[in-house]
Design a protein around this motif. Structure first.
Motif, PDB file in Angstrom:
ATOM      1  N   GLN A  63     -81.125  -9.894 -16.321  1.00 29.37           N
ATOM      2  CA  GLN A  63     -81.618  -8.485 -17.782  1.00 29.37           C
ATOM      3  C   GLN A  63     -82.353  -7.190 -17.398  1.00 29.37           C
ATOM      4  OE1 GLN A  63     -80.498  -8.097 -21.102  1.00 29.37           O
ATOM      5  NE2 GLN A  63     -79.527 -10.064 -21.338  1.00 29.37           N
ATOM      6  N   PHE A  64     -83.072  -7.652 -15.904  1.00 29.39           N
ATOM      7  CA  PHE A  64     -83.789  -7.164 -16.217  1.00 29.39           C
ATOM      8  C   PHE A  64     -84.184  -6.033 -14.300  1.00 29.39           C
ATOM      9  CE2 PHE A  64     -86.212  -9.300 -19.182  1.00 29.39           C
ATOM     10  CZ  PHE A  64     -86.806  -8.468 -19.547  1.00 29.39           C
ATOM     11  N   PHE A  65     -83.311  -7.279 -13.882  1.00 35.35           N
ATOM     12  CA  PHE A  65     -83.071  -6.458 -12.652  1.00 35.35           C
ATOM     13  C   PHE A  65     -81.442  -6.256 -12.606  1.00 35.35           C
ATOM     14  CE2 PHE A  65     -87.055  -9.065 -12.717  1.00 35.35           C
ATOM     15  CZ  PHE A  65     -87.843  -8.161 -11.781  1.00 35.35           C
ATOM     16  N   SER A  66     -81.168  -6.009 -13.349  1.00 34.22           N
ATOM     17  CA  SER A  66     -79.482  -5.546 -12.889  1.00 34.22           C
ATOM     18  C   SER A  66     -78.754  -4.206 -12.142  1.00 34.22           C
ATOM     19  CB  SER A  66     -78.790  -5.197 -14.738  1.00 34.22           C
ATOM     20  OG  SER A  66     -79.278  -4.209 -15.299  1.00 34.22           O
ATOM     21  N   GLY A  67     -79.892  -2.767 -11.940  1.00 37.13           N
ATOM     22  CA  GLY A  67     -79.726  -2.397 -11.350  1.00 37.13           C
ATOM     23  C   GLY A  67     -80.122  -2.487  -9.230  1.00 37.13           C
ATOM     24  N   LEU A  68     -79.982  -3.240  -9.478  1.00 35.72           N
ATOM     25  CA  LEU A  68     -80.122  -4.072  -7.989  1.00 35.72           C
ATOM     26  C   LEU A  68     -78.956  -4.684  -7.321  1.00 35.72           C
ATOM     27  CD1 LEU A  68     -84.148  -5.667  -7.968  1.00 35.72           C
ATOM     28  CD2 LEU A  68     -82.686  -3.265  -7.150  1.00 35.72           C
ATOM     29  N   ASP A  69     -78.004  -5.140  -6.152  1.00 41.94           N
ATOM     30  CA  ASP A  69     -77.477  -6.351  -5.984  1.00 41.94           C
ATOM     31  C   ASP A  69     -77.867  -7.726  -6.476  1.00 41.94           C
ATOM     32  OD1 ASP A  69     -76.931  -8.249  -3.787  1.00 41.94           O
ATOM     33  OD2 ASP A  69     -75.411  -6.960  -3.727  1.00 41.94           O
ATOM     34  N   PRO A  70     -76.562  -8.422  -6.706  1.00 42.67           N
ATOM     35  CA  PRO A  70     -76.899  -9.322  -8.029  1.00 42.67           C
ATOM     36  C   PRO A  70     -77.799 -10.633  -7.373  1.00 42.67           C
ATOM     37  CG  PRO A  70     -74.575  -8.800  -7.382  1.00 42.67           C
ATOM     38  CD  PRO A  70     -75.191  -8.100  -7.224  1.00 42.67           C
ATOM     39  N   ALA A  71     -77.633 -10.564  -5.704  1.00 45.77           N
ATOM     40  CA  ALA A  71     -78.376 -11.175  -4.437  1.00 45.77           C
ATOM     41  C   ALA A  71     -80.446 -11.301  -4.406  1.00 45.77           C
ATOM     42  CB  ALA A  71     -77.810 -11.456  -3.501  1.00 45.77           C
ATOM     43  N   TYR A  72     -80.629  -9.689  -4.676  1.00 51.93           N
ATOM     44  CA  TYR A  72     -81.241  -8.831  -4.732  1.00 51.93           C
ATOM     45  C   TYR A  72     -82.288  -9.593  -5.512  1.00 51.93           C
ATOM     46  CZ  TYR A  72     -80.734  -7.350   0.033  1.00 51.93           C
ATOM     47  OH  TYR A  72     -80.831  -7.222   1.399  1.00 51.93           O
ATOM     48  N   ALA A  73     -81.367  -8.876  -6.986  1.00 47.04           N
ATOM     49  CA  ALA A  73     -82.089  -9.447  -8.450  1.00 47.04           C
ATOM     50  C   ALA A  73     -82.846 -10.696  -8.398  1.00 47.04           C
ATOM     51  CB  ALA A  73     -81.142  -9.403  -9.531  1.00 47.04           C
ATOM     52  N   TYR A  74     -81.712 -11.694  -7.631  1.00 45.81           N
ATOM     53  CA  TYR A  74     -82.917 -13.145  -7.761  1.00 45.81           C
ATOM     54  C   TYR A  74     -83.775 -12.779  -6.961  1.00 45.81           C
ATOM     55  CZ  TYR A  74     -78.653 -15.930  -9.976  1.00 45.81           C
ATOM     56  OH  TYR A  74     -77.708 -16.360 -10.240  1.00 45.81           O
TER      57      TYR A  74
END
Length: 568
Positions: A63-74
Motif C-alpha cells: 500500500q505505501f511502498f508500491s513505487g519501489l521494487d517489491p524486495a526493497y518495499a519489504y
C-alpha cells in the motif's frame, strides 16, 4: 476531598510528619489488583497500536511502498518499524520527565491518546497510488510519533505499578506490563484474522486492512476511561507532600555521576541484553515471513500459539524473581537465549520450509566475487546504493531469501552466481544512471529467480509441508529464555533509582537499549547478504547477550526486597 488526596491521607496517618514519611506505603490487595490489571490493559492496547504493523507488513509494503521494487518495499517496511525504536529514547526523556514532575498517572494517560490518534490516522492515510511519495513519508512520520508515545508508556506504567505493590510481589506485578507486547500482538492478529475472514482476502487487502487501525479509536476510548479512574502513585504523592520532588529530574538523573553510573551499567549490563533477547525471540516471525515465505495464515497461527506460552513464561519468570532474585533470572535468560538461538533458527527452517533446506543441500547456490569490489551491506536508513557487481549478485540472491556459499573470484573479474549448471554474470552499475541501474537490476533479479526455479528452488513454502506444531514448540522454547530476560527487568531497574527521578532515570536508558534489538532485523539482513548465511545475524545477538551477561554479573547489584522509599 479528591480521590488522590483521600488516598494520601490513608498513606500518611496522623502520627506526625516524620513518622509518616518513614511509614511503609500500603495499598489494599483489591486496589493493587485493579492497578495492575488497569495499567496492563491500557499498555496492551497501546502495544496493539505499535505491533499491528507486523501482521500487516506485507499489505503495508504493497500500500505505501508500491513505487519501489517489491524486495526493497519489504526492507523499507522493516525500517519504518525500526524507526519507532530510534525515537523511543526521546519519548522516554520527555514523558519520563513529565512523570517525575506532574505524576505517573497523567503522563501515561497522555501517551495512550497520542498513540491511539496516530494509529487511527494511519488507518485513514491515502496510499502510494493516491498521493505518491507523500504517503510513505507521512507513514514514517506517524511511526515516529508512535515511537515517542511508546517510549514514555512502558516506563510510566511499570513505575506506577511498582509504586503501588509491596516488595515481595514487585517482580510478579511488573511482569504484567512485560506481557503487553505479546498480548498486543495476539490481539492484533486476532483482529486481522477476524477482518480477513469476514471480508475475504481480496477485499481485506484492498481496503479492509484499515479496519484494525481504525479500531484503535475504540481501544483508546476504553483506555482513557480506565486510566482516568486510577489514582496517583502513593509514593509520588507522598514525595510531593514532603517537598522532596526533583525540580530538574533530567539534570539530576544524568548530571550526577552517582545515578549516571547506574544508568550506564544498567544499559549495557541489563537493558541491551533484554532488548536483543526480545528481538531474537521475535525475529523468527521475520524469518518465516520474508525469507521462508510460509503461508500467512500458518504464520498467524504460529504467532498466536507461541505467544500464549510466552505470556505464561513471563508471569512465571516474574514470580520466580520474587523468590530467588532479579539478577540470576535475567542473567539465565541472557545465556539461554544466546545458546538456543542458532539451533532453533535452523530447526525453524527445517519445519517451515523443508523443500528449501533440501534444495540448498542438493543444489547449493554459489556466488563468486572479487572481495575488493564488495561493500558493507548495513543500511540503517535504506538510502544506500550498492552498485558493484559483487553487491548486485549478493543482493539479488539474498532478496529472494536463498542461502548461498561465498567464494573468492580472481581479482578484477565480475561477480557470478552459479545455480547448478547455470552461471549468471552480474553487472557493474556504478557508472549507470539511477533509472537505468534500477531497470537493469530488476532484469537481473528476474534472471536469478528463473534460474532458481529451474534449479528446483520453490518460490514459497508448501503449506502442506509446514509443521505448525513444531514451529510453535521451537518458538516457545526460545521464548522461555527470553521471558527470563524480560520479566524481572523492570522491577530490577526501578529498585535502583529514587522516587524523585525514577521515571526519568528508568525511561531514557530503557529506550536507548531498545536500539540494540530494534535494528536486529536490519543487521541480520545485512549479515545474510554479505555472507550468504541465513542465520549470520545470530552472532550479533549472541555477542550482545554475552557482553550483558558479563557486565550484569560483575557490576549490577541484586535488588530483590529493596524498599523503594529507601533508595536515595
Amino acid at each position: 476531598m479528591t480521590h488522590d488526596a483521600a488516598m494520601d491521607d490513608r498513606i500518611e496517618p496522623a502520627m506526625g510528619t516524620e513518622a509518616a514519611e518513614a511509614a511503609p506505603v500500603t495499598v489494599e490487595r483489591g486496589r493493587m489488583r485493579r492497578v495492575v490489571v488497569a495499567s496492563s490493559l491500557g499498555a496492551i492496547f497501546e502495544a496493539y497500536d505499535l505491533v499491528l504493523y507486523g501482521p500487516l507488513a506485507a499489505i503495508v509494503a504493497a500500500q505505501f511502498f508500491s513505487g519501489l521494487d517489491p524486495a526493497y518495499a519489504y526492507i523499507f517496511t522493516l525500517l519504518s518499524a525500526a524507526v519507532s525504536y530510534l525515537v523511543r529514547p526521546f519519548g522516554g526523556l520527555v514523558f519520563g520527565r513529565l512523570g517525575d514532575l506532574v505524576g505517573r498517572k497523567y503522563t501515561f494517560l497522555l501517551t495512550i491518546v497520542i498513540m491511539g490518534v496516530s494509529t487511527v490516522i494511519i488507518g485513514l492515510l491515502p496510499n502510494y497510488a493516491t498521493i505518491g511519495i507523500a504517503s510513505p513519508l507521512l507513514l514514517m512520520a506517524l511511526r515516529i510519533v508512535q515511537g515517542l508515545a511508546f517510549g514514555g508508556e512502558f516506563g510510566g506504567a511499570v513505575t506506577y505499578i511498582a509504586e503501588h505493590v509491596p516488595a515481595e510481589r514487585r517482580g510478579l506485578a511488573t511482569s504484567a506490563v512485560a506481557t503487553t507486547l505479546a498480548g498486543g500482538l495476539v490481539l492484533a492478529i486476532l483482529v486481522v484474522l477476524a477482518c480477513e475472514f469476514a471480508l475475504g482476502k481480496e477485499a481485506f487487502e484492498d481496503w479492509g486492512w484499515r479496519i484494525p487501525f481504525l479500531l484503535s479509536a475504540v481501544l483508546m476510548a476504553i483506555s482513557i476511561y480506565i486510566r482516568v479512574r486510577l489514582q496517583e502513585s502513593p509514593l509520588f504523592l507522598r514525595m510531593k507532600r514532603a517537598g522532596k520532588g526533583s525540580s530538574a529530574p533530567v539534570r539530576e538523573a544524568f548530571g550526577r555521576w552517582r545515578y549516571l553510573r547506574i544508568s550506564i551499567l544498567a544499559l549495557f549490563g541489563a537493558i541491551a541484553g533484554q532488548s536483543v533477547a526480545t528481538a531474537t525471540g521475535a525475529y523468527p516471525i521475520y524469518l518465516l515471513m520474508l525469507n521462508l515465505k510460509i503461508d500467512p495464515f500458518l504464520l498467524h497461527y504460529t504467532i498466536l500459539g507461541y505467544s500464549v506460552f510466552f505470556i505464561a513464561f513471563i508471569v512465571l519468570a516474574g514470580w520466580l524473581s520474587d523468590r530467588i532474585g532479579r539478577k540470576p533470572v535475567v542473567l539465565a535468560g541472557f545465556l539461554g537465549t544466546a545458546i538456543a538461538a542458532y539451533p532453533v533458527f535452523q530447526a525453524v527452517t527445517h519445519f517451515a520450509h523443508p523443500d528449501l533446506e533440501r534444495a540448498v543441500a542438493e543444489r547449493p547456490v554459489t556466488v563468486l566475487v572479487d572481495p575488493a569490489g564488495c561493500s558493507g551491506q548495513f543500511d540503517p536508513i535504506g538510502l544506500a546504493e550498492f552498485r558493484t557487481s559483487c553487491d548486485v549478485a549478493r543482493r539479488a540472491v539474498a532478496k529472494l531469501g536463498i542461502p548461498y556459499t561465498d567464494r573468492d573470484a580472481p581479482a578484477g573479474t565480475p561477480a557470478r552466481v552459479e545455480i547448478g549448471a547455470t552461471s549468471l554474470t552480474a553487472f557493474d552499475g556504478r557508472d549507470m544512471e539511477k533509472a537505468a541501474f534500477a531497470e537493469r537490476a530488476r532484469a537481473f533479479d528476474r534472471e536469478i529467480a528463473a534460474a532458481l526455479a529451474a534449479g528446483g528452488y520453490p518460490a514459497r513454502a508448501d503449506p502442506g509441508k509446514t509443521n505448525v506444531a513444531a514451529l510453535i514448540g521451537l518458538l516457545a522454547l526460545l521464548n522461555l529464555f527470553v521471558a527470563l530476560a524480560v520479566a524481572p527487568l523492570a522491577a530490577w531497574l526501578i529498585e535502583m533509582f529514587p522516587t524523585r527521578i525514577r521515571s526519568t532515570a528508568f525511561s531514557l536508558p530503557y529506550n536507548i537499549g531498545g536500539w540494540f534489538g530494534g535494528f536486529l532485523p536490519t543487521i541480520s539482513f545485512a549479515a545474510f547478504t554479505a555472507t550468504g548465511n541465513l542465520y549470520a545475524g545470530v552472532w550479533y545477538a549472541a555477542s550482545v547477550l554475552i557482553v550483558s551477561f558479563v557486565i550484569g554479573s560483575l557490576f549490577l547489584p541484586e535488588t530483590r526486597g529493596r524498599s523503594l522509599e529507601s533508595v536515595s
